[in-house]
Motif scaffolding. Structure first.
Motif, PDB file in Angstrom:
ATOM      1  N   GLY A  78      -3.143  -3.949  17.505  1.00  0.00           N
ATOM      2  CA  GLY A  78      -3.018  -3.738  16.138  1.00  0.00           C
ATOM      3  C   GLY A  78      -4.140  -3.549  15.354  1.00  0.00           C
ATOM      4  O   GLY A  78      -5.229  -4.221  15.548  1.00  0.00           O
ATOM      5  N   LEU A  79      -3.832  -2.758  14.273  1.00  0.00           N
ATOM      6  CA  LEU A  79      -4.979  -2.784  13.349  1.00  0.00           C
ATOM      7  C   LEU A  79      -4.865  -4.066  12.267  1.00  0.00           C
ATOM      8  O   LEU A  79      -3.958  -4.241  11.828  1.00  0.00           O
ATOM      9  N   LEU A  80      -6.108  -4.661  12.182  1.00  0.00           N
ATOM     10  CA  LEU A  80      -6.056  -5.586  11.132  1.00  0.00           C
ATOM     11  C   LEU A  80      -6.834  -5.048   9.701  1.00  0.00           C
ATOM     12  O   LEU A  80      -6.336  -5.371   8.652  1.00  0.00           O
ATOM     13  N   SER A  81      -8.083  -4.580   9.879  1.00  0.00           N
ATOM     14  CA  SER A  81      -8.798  -4.307   8.736  1.00  0.00           C
ATOM     15  C   SER A  81      -9.939  -3.286   8.945  1.00  0.00           C
ATOM     16  O   SER A  81     -10.293  -3.065  10.116  1.00  0.00           O
ATOM     17  N   LEU A  82     -10.473  -2.720   7.923  1.00  0.00           N
ATOM     18  CA  LEU A  82     -11.382  -1.774   7.886  1.00  0.00           C
ATOM     19  C   LEU A  82     -12.925  -2.592   7.574  1.00  0.00           C
ATOM     20  O   LEU A  82     -12.793  -2.986   6.195  1.00  0.00           O
ATOM     21  N   GLY A  83     -13.700  -3.035   8.314  1.00  0.00           N
ATOM     22  CA  GLY A  83     -14.767  -3.692   7.986  1.00  0.00           C
ATOM     23  C   GLY A  83     -15.878  -2.710   7.084  1.00  0.00           C
ATOM     24  O   GLY A  83     -15.768  -1.623   7.299  1.00  0.00           O
TER      25      GLY A  83
ATOM     26  N   PRO B  80       0.898  -1.202  -0.134  1.00  0.00           N
ATOM     27  CA  PRO B  80      -0.004  -0.083   0.032  1.00  0.00           C
ATOM     28  C   PRO B  80       0.821   1.237   0.090  1.00  0.00           C
ATOM     29  O   PRO B  80       2.124   1.197   0.298  1.00  0.00           O
ATOM     30  N   THR B  81       0.203   2.305  -0.418  1.00  0.00           N
ATOM     31  CA  THR B  81       1.098   3.650  -0.408  1.00  0.00           C
ATOM     32  C   THR B  81       0.501   4.367   1.037  1.00  0.00           C
ATOM     33  O   THR B  81       0.865   4.138   1.818  1.00  0.00           O
ATOM     34  N   ASP B  82      -0.440   5.220   0.785  1.00  0.00           N
ATOM     35  CA  ASP B  82      -0.859   5.992   1.892  1.00  0.00           C
ATOM     36  C   ASP B  82      -2.258   5.679   2.246  1.00  0.00           C
ATOM     37  O   ASP B  82      -2.963   6.391   3.335  1.00  0.00           O
ATOM     38  N   THR B  83      -3.126   4.701   1.416  1.00  0.00           N
ATOM     39  CA  THR B  83      -4.525   4.501   1.877  1.00  0.00           C
ATOM     40  C   THR B  83      -4.601   2.877   1.892  1.00  0.00           C
ATOM     41  O   THR B  83      -3.928   1.961   1.231  1.00  0.00           O
ATOM     42  N   PHE B  84      -5.469   2.623   2.589  1.00  0.00           N
ATOM     43  CA  PHE B  84      -5.910   1.226   3.061  1.00  0.00           C
ATOM     44  C   PHE B  84      -7.423   1.052   2.956  1.00  0.00           C
ATOM     45  O   PHE B  84      -8.026   2.112   3.114  1.00  0.00           O
ATOM     46  N   LEU B  85      -7.699   0.083   2.332  1.00  0.00           N
ATOM     47  CA  LEU B  85      -9.265  -0.248   1.782  1.00  0.00           C
ATOM     48  C   LEU B  85      -9.889  -1.146   2.669  1.00  0.00           C
ATOM     49  O   LEU B  85      -9.402  -2.039   3.408  1.00  0.00           O
ATOM     50  N   GLY B  86     -11.185  -1.428   2.375  1.00  0.00           N
ATOM     51  CA  GLY B  86     -12.065  -2.478   3.086  1.00  0.00           C
ATOM     52  C   GLY B  86     -11.679  -3.696   2.909  1.00  0.00           C
ATOM     53  O   GLY B  86     -11.562  -4.460   4.236  1.00  0.00           O
ATOM     54  N   ASN B  87     -11.254  -4.099   1.982  1.00  0.00           N
ATOM     55  CA  ASN B  87     -11.090  -5.713   1.626  1.00  0.00           C
ATOM     56  C   ASN B  87      -9.676  -6.106   1.976  1.00  0.00           C
ATOM     57  O   ASN B  87      -8.984  -7.418   1.783  1.00  0.00           O
ATOM     58  N   GLN B  88      -8.816  -5.300   2.521  1.00  0.00           N
ATOM     59  CA  GLN B  88      -7.337  -5.305   2.839  1.00  0.00           C
ATOM     60  C   GLN B  88      -7.184  -5.678   4.022  1.00  0.00           C
ATOM     61  O   GLN B  88      -7.739  -5.208   4.998  1.00  0.00           O
ATOM     62  N   THR B  89      -6.167  -6.554   4.126  1.00  0.00           N
ATOM     63  CA  THR B  89      -5.726  -6.933   5.575  1.00  0.00           C
ATOM     64  C   THR B  89      -4.306  -6.761   5.669  1.00  0.00           C
ATOM     65  O   THR B  89      -3.518  -6.680   5.088  1.00  0.00           O
ATOM     66  N   PHE B  90      -4.052  -6.056   7.034  1.00  0.00           N
ATOM     67  CA  PHE B  90      -3.012  -5.705   7.312  1.00  0.00           C
ATOM     68  C   PHE B  90      -1.958  -6.672   7.811  1.00  0.00           C
ATOM     69  O   PHE B  90      -2.652  -7.576   8.784  1.00  0.00           O
TER      70      PHE B  90
ATOM     71  N   ILE C   5     -13.400  -0.823  12.682  1.00  0.00           N
ATOM     72  CA  ILE C   5     -12.014  -1.194  12.592  1.00  0.00           C
ATOM     73  C   ILE C   5     -11.744  -2.234  13.156  1.00  0.00           C
ATOM     74  O   ILE C   5     -11.828  -2.320  14.607  1.00  0.00           O
ATOM     75  N   LEU C   6     -11.297  -3.336  12.762  1.00  0.00           N
ATOM     76  CA  LEU C   6     -11.049  -4.501  13.418  1.00  0.00           C
ATOM     77  C   LEU C   6      -9.404  -4.393  13.785  1.00  0.00           C
ATOM     78  O   LEU C   6      -8.498  -4.289  13.111  1.00  0.00           O
ATOM     79  N   THR C   7      -9.603  -5.006  15.266  1.00  0.00           N
ATOM     80  CA  THR C   7      -8.024  -4.918  15.727  1.00  0.00           C
ATOM     81  C   THR C   7      -7.680  -6.414  16.217  1.00  0.00           C
ATOM     82  O   THR C   7      -8.367  -7.260  16.111  1.00  0.00           O
ATOM     83  N   ASP C   8      -6.393  -6.564  16.386  1.00  0.00           N
ATOM     84  CA  ASP C   8      -5.801  -7.698  16.828  1.00  0.00           C
ATOM     85  C   ASP C   8      -5.828  -8.149  18.304  1.00  0.00           C
ATOM     86  O   ASP C   8      -5.256  -7.325  19.102  1.00  0.00           O
ATOM     87  N   GLY C   9      -6.907  -8.843  18.360  1.00  0.00           N
ATOM     88  CA  GLY C   9      -6.998  -9.281  19.782  1.00  0.00           C
ATOM     89  C   GLY C   9      -7.990  -8.086  20.765  1.00  0.00           C
ATOM     90  O   GLY C   9      -8.161  -8.625  21.835  1.00  0.00           O
ATOM     91  N   GLY C  10      -8.213  -7.103  20.147  1.00  0.00           N
ATOM     92  CA  GLY C  10      -8.947  -5.956  20.754  1.00  0.00           C
ATOM     93  C   GLY C  10     -10.278  -6.068  20.338  1.00  0.00           C
ATOM     94  O   GLY C  10     -10.631  -6.790  19.270  1.00  0.00           O
TER      95      GLY C  10
END
Ligand SMILES: *[C@@H]1O[C@H](CO)[C@@H](O)[C@H](O)[C@H]1NC(C)=O
Ligand SMILES: *[C@@H]1O[C@H](CO)[C@@H](O)[C@H](O)[C@H]1NC(C)=O
Ligand SMILES: *[C@@H]1O[C@H](CO)[C@@H](O)[C@H](O)[C@H]1NC(C)=O
Ligand SMILES: *[C@@H]1O[C@H](CO)[C@@H](O)[C@H](O)[C@H]1NC(C)=O
Ligand SMILES: *[C@@H]1O[C@H](CO)[C@@H](O)[C@H](O)[C@H]1NC(C)=O
Ligand SMILES: *[C@@H]1O[C@H](CO)[C@@H](O)[C@H](O)[C@H]1NC(C)=O
Ligand SMILES: *[C@@H]1O[C@H](CO)[C@@H](O)[C@H](O)[C@H]1NC(C)=O
Ligand SMILES: *[C@@H]1O[C@H](CO)[C@@H](O)[C@H](O)[C@H]1NC(C)=O
Ligand SMILES: *[C@@H]1O[C@H](CO)[C@@H](O)[C@H](O)[C@H]1NC(C)=O
Ligand SMILES: *[C@@H]1O[C@H](CO)[C@@H](O)[C@H](O)[C@H]1NC(C)=O
Ligand SMILES: *[C@@H]1O[C@H](CO)[C@@H](O)[C@H](O)[C@H]1NC(C)=O
Ligand SMILES: *[C@@H]1O[C@H](CO)[C@@H](O)[C@H](O)[C@H]1NC(C)=O
Length: 789
Positions: free
Chosen positions: A199-204, A149-159, A209-214
């Motif tokens: 941590g951030l995982l993805s944008l529902g 990714p560059t500066d943007t992160f989209l809905g179906n993307q997983t970090f 905003i789904l997070t890692d364990g939180g």
């Protein structure tokens, strides 16, 4: 400096370069269509046409091109969500080619290095470049833009750990799923200024905003079917932006830092970052008093170099915090005088920060003044070292006035610190112009008051010229007269004992609500200070104050106009009088009600906890909750309780607020704390669920003299576990046990905790917001006891 605005207008410029009708769109780019030059009007479309990829003019060098992916249909600004060569734009004769052995290469001109690295494991000359409906650009069997990714992160993307977002100007990074980092401080390497717990995982898709364990984080427009993206801006803030198709703009629905000035590196060394609160992203870099912009470099330098360190003095900067990664010494000083003398003795000390919270927070600043910012959130005063001859007055003032912007709360002094000496032990919270007096031992409160009056009068005679220039805008009476068409009756939207409210339109076309205050006490300086503080509180769920007018004894506040009116109009519909069809409002569904509750809770939590503990609202009720676009709630009338005439307080009663929403403390003469707002909010929450006004009527079947909404709701919903019995009858039919039960149960249980008679039983507003979010467990609430005025 409004970077996002600049960027948006650059995008606007771009639009016309893509208005060609002779454009050719491909479903994919392959060896048969290779090469591809920017001069060809070619694009790749995703199957359902949501996204487009192709060459675009670079916003920074309009003669050069970048290969990018953007939203096809958000045409007015061609929001770029990814690009292959942002940092290395190419000439119009550049070529994108697929070589015979299956490599994708972007070459500037006829030769040169490959500017786009897409190594795939299984190469073949049949590899194609194509775009998916979620915005992912793929090449061959394994390369995808979602992994780069560059500066943007989209809905179906997983970090994944290792993915990095980088701001376009290259100054900021979002890394390791959680850290915002400033690169390129002067030699000091990288500097983390914000870190996320989980941590951030993805944008529902629905705005979580789904997070890692939180637990997930909810965006302000949670539940709406919207196009959203997570973008790291050039100002170093991470935002979720949501596209509003009605107004055709991207609006922030979540931000990492509410205060933009907490981003490191926005302003050069010596500067103080100053956000006037007019937008979530607007800020200015100003030099502190006694300093000026240095020629040649982006920094502030001292105007009169200190001749003799022993003979220097300190200028007081309220609410200013400097921080340097390695250049601060943190101490615990028993009192102000000690902190000051530690700095004075140290020749390298450029100034010190002191916090009037009784904990002895004292920070000496060495080497450099970096990452300075002004914010009412920091209860800190910075004392800046200048030469004795310096005559510049400090223009960062205002802490003393904060005490005035509150409900009539007794100022409670913290417990005396045993280690501190007798001269300072009792004075902890009293702040303001009196620091010097505090240090030299003025103790008694009456002395404080006498001096307060003296300073206030002094400030008044000095006029308003010394106050900071940035802040709420000052309108002339004539401007306001024009905006409201001479305060015409047709523009009245509310009349009350304390103020009349008119709607109006400013010259620049902004719709406003104009509030003319009656019986306001205090001098002009006081009024100004109070207004400044109100204007600096900004939150997505607070109504914004844009400016004020203070002419010929008239005191007027100018607010943003919130489009959909107040919540009471939606909740309590006068069922008998269908005739006034004008007032018929739509019925709010459960998701919207939930979002309203959550938004209001967050706004009040912000007032209580993130502003300063003592900014209470004191009048939370559905009339003061306004609904904006998409029914985004905005709390109105905060910070006003102290503007009301002080005499009222003495002669009439100390009660502030509205019957039905008043906490027992008001009547029982107990100490007023932030828990009064929690109580009122609990009542509102119950009204949101039941659609019943708490004071005036019970549902017809149970109406009786001693009907008390919380108790009735508790019996039905908690004791009998028949939550459906208390739901607003207007939308009971749309209640679906499977979908809504958890949401509504959370609202009801939270409300039950909020309306507990004992203030200490009620949770803090921050906790209330978390309870509603579902991020903390809600214990079984005890039954609220009947409380009648
Ligand atoms: C591309 O579009 C421009 C106008 O935007 C036009 O002048 C030019 O001829 C087009 N080029 C091709 C190859 O179609
Ligand atoms: C783009 O917008 C137009 C109308 O504005 C609409 O007809 C079309 O379906 C939209 N296309 C996509 C892919 O959303
Ligand atoms: C590509 O070529 C143009 C002009 O020849 C030049 O201005 C530009 O800097 C080059 N881009 C790169 C990445 O080398
Ligand atoms: C692709 O490679 C195959 C052999 O792997 C070769 O036969 C074919 O000619 C190549 N096609 C092109 C267009 O180069
Ligand atoms: C492409 O990758 C090579 C080696 O992995 C690296 O040296 C080069 O800098 C990369 N080029 C770009 C533009 O990222
Ligand atoms: C295109 O597909 C995406 C992903 O399935 C979907 O979110 C979007 O609504 C679709 N757009 C249209 C216009 O069908
Ligand atoms: C979302 O990602 C998954 C997994 O990568 C993929 O299978 C799916 O097709 C994507 N959705 C769209 C609309 O492209
Ligand atoms: C990501 O990786 C770094 C180092 O490799 C590690 O310190 C960090 O804890 C990881 N983050 C997460 C969320 O796993
Ligand atoms: C969301 O909106 C898009 C376009 O406005 C529409 O195609 C899609 O069906 C909607 N999705 C849902 C779940 O309502
Ligand atoms: C911070 O302090 C160290 C040592 O005291 C010094 O070497 C360094 O230059 C200072 N950094 C800045 C930014 O002044
Ligand atoms: C001052 O700023 C630093 C860095 O942002 C922060 O860690 C510190 O807590 C702040 N101090 C106060 C009193 O707010
Ligand atoms: C305070 O004064 C300095 C210099 O006189 C000026 O640069 C700065 O902008 C002022 N600050 C504010 C907040 O107005």
């Amino acid at each position: 400096m409004h970077y996002p605005l600049i960027i948006f207008s650059i995008f606007n410029l771009l639009t016309f370069s893509f208005s060609s009708s002779s454009a050719q769109s491909l479903s994919s780019f392959s060896i048969t269509t290779s090469p591809w030059h920017p001069s060809q009007n070619r694009t790749i479309l995703s199957p359902n046409s949501t996204f487009t990829a192709g060459f675009q003019r670079s916003p920074t060098s309009p003669n050069l091109f970048i290969f990018s992916v953007w939203y096809s249909n958000i045409s007015h600004d061609h929001t770029i969500i990814w690009s292959a060569n942002w940092d290395s734009p190419v000439h119009q004769s550049a070529s994108l080619i697929i070589t015979s052995n299956g490599d994708l290469q972007l070459i500037n001109g006829s030769s040169g290095p490959n500017l786009w690295n897409t190594t795939t494991s299984m190469r073949s000359n049949s590899s194609r470049l194509f775009l998916r409906d979620d915005g992912n650009l793929l090449f061959g069997n394994s390369w995808e833009s979602f992994q780069h990714p560059t500066d943007t992160f989209l809905g179906n993307q997983t970090f994944v750990n290792g993915t990095v977002l980088r701001s376009r100007n290259g100054k900021f990074r979002f890394t390791e799923l959680r850290n915002l980092v400033f690169d390129g401080g002067s030699g000091s390497g990288s500097d983390t200024y914000w870190s996320w717990g989980n941590g951030l995982l993805s944008l529902g898709l629905d705005g979580q905003i789904l997070t890692d364990g939180g637990n997930p984080i909810f965006c302000a427009d949670y539940g709406l079917n919207r196009t959203r993206r997570l973008t790291l801006g050039d100002d170093g803030n991470l935002r979720v932006l949501s596209y509003d198709p009605g107004n055709r703009v991207w609006v922030p629905v979540w931000v990492a830092l509410l205060e933009i000035c907490q981003v490191h590196g926005l302003c050069g060394p010596g500067y103080i970052c100053y956000s006037d609160g007019s937008t979530l992203s607007g800020y200015e870099c100003v030099c502190p008093p006694g300093f000026r912009r240095s020629r040649g470099s982006d920094s502030c330098e001292i105007r009169n170099p200190i001749v003799d360190m022993g003979e220097s003095k300190f200028l007081r900067l309220d609410y200013v915090n400097f921080s340097g990664v390695s250049n601060q010494t943190s101490l615990r000083a028993p009192n102000f005088a000690e902190c000051e003398s530690r700095c004075k003795r140290d020749r390298r000390c450029l100034g010190f920060g002191f916090k009037y919270d009784g904990l002895g927070y004292c920070v000496l600043q060495h080497g450099a003044l970096v990452n300075g910012y002004w914010s009412p959130n920091t209860q800190m005063v910075f004392y800046l070292r200048v030469d004795n001859s310096e005559s510049d007055p400090s223009n960062f003032t205002g802490m003393s006035q904060v005490l005035d912007t509150t409900c009539p709360v007794q100022i409670s002094l913290a417990n005396p610190d045993d280690e501190s000496d007798g001269t300072t032990r009792n004075i902890i919270i009293i702040v303001g112009l009196f620091a010097i007096e505090i240090a030299s031992g003025v103790l008694l409160f009456w002395a404080f008051l006498k001096r307060y009056v003296k300073y206030r009068d002094m400030a008044q005679t000095l006029g308003l010229g010394l106050l900071p220039t940035a802040g709420p805008r000052r309108f002339s009476y004539a401007e306001i007269k024009t905006a409201t068409q001479d305060f015409s009756e047709a523009n009245v939207i509310g009349k009350g004992g304390f103020s009349d409210v008119y709607k109006g339109k400013l010259q620049d076309g902004r719709p406003v609500a104009v509030k003319c205050l009656k019986n306001v006490s205090g001098g002009d300086t006081e009024f100004w200070a109070e207004v400044t503080i109100i204007a600096r509180m900004h939150h997505l769920n607070l109504v914004r104050l844009w400016g004020f007018c203070n002419e010929k004894g008239r005191r007027i506040l100018v607010y943003e106009r919130v489009s959909n009116g107040s919540l009471d109009k939606y909740l309590f519909r006068s069922s008998g009088t269908e005739s006034d069809g004008l007032e018929q409002k739509p019925i709010l569904d459960w998701n919207i009600r939930y979002r309203i509750a959550l938004g209001v809770a967050r706004a009040i939590a912000y007032l209580h906890e993130e502003c300063l503990e003592w900014v209470l609202h004191c009048d939370i009720k559905p009339e003061n909750i306004l609904l904006g676009d998409d029914f985004c709630p905005k709390v109105a009338d905060f910070g006003l309780s102290k503007l009301r005439k002080k005499e009222q307080l003495v002669t009439m009663s100390r009660i502030r607020g509205t019957r039905g929403y008043l906490a027992p403390e008001w009547v029982k003469n107990d100490t007023i704390t932030s828990k009064v707002d929690v109580y009122s909010f609990g009542m509102v929450l119950l009204e949101i669920v039941t659609g019943v006004r708490n004071l005036f009527q019970g549902p017809s079947t149970v109406a009786s003299e001693d009907w008390y909404l919380p108790q009735w709701a508790f019996e039905m919903a908690v004791e009998e576990k028949r939550i459906d019995q208390i739901l607003d009858r207007q939308i009971k039919d749309s209640y679906d046990d499977k979908v809504h039960f958890k949401l509504i149960e959370r609202m009801v249980k939270t409300a039950m905790w909020c309306v507990q008679e004992k203030a200490e039983m009620r949770p803090s507003m921050g906790k209330v917001a978390k309870m509603l979010e579902g991020t903390v467990e809600i214990m079984e609430p005890p039954k609220p006891t009947i409380f009648f005025i």
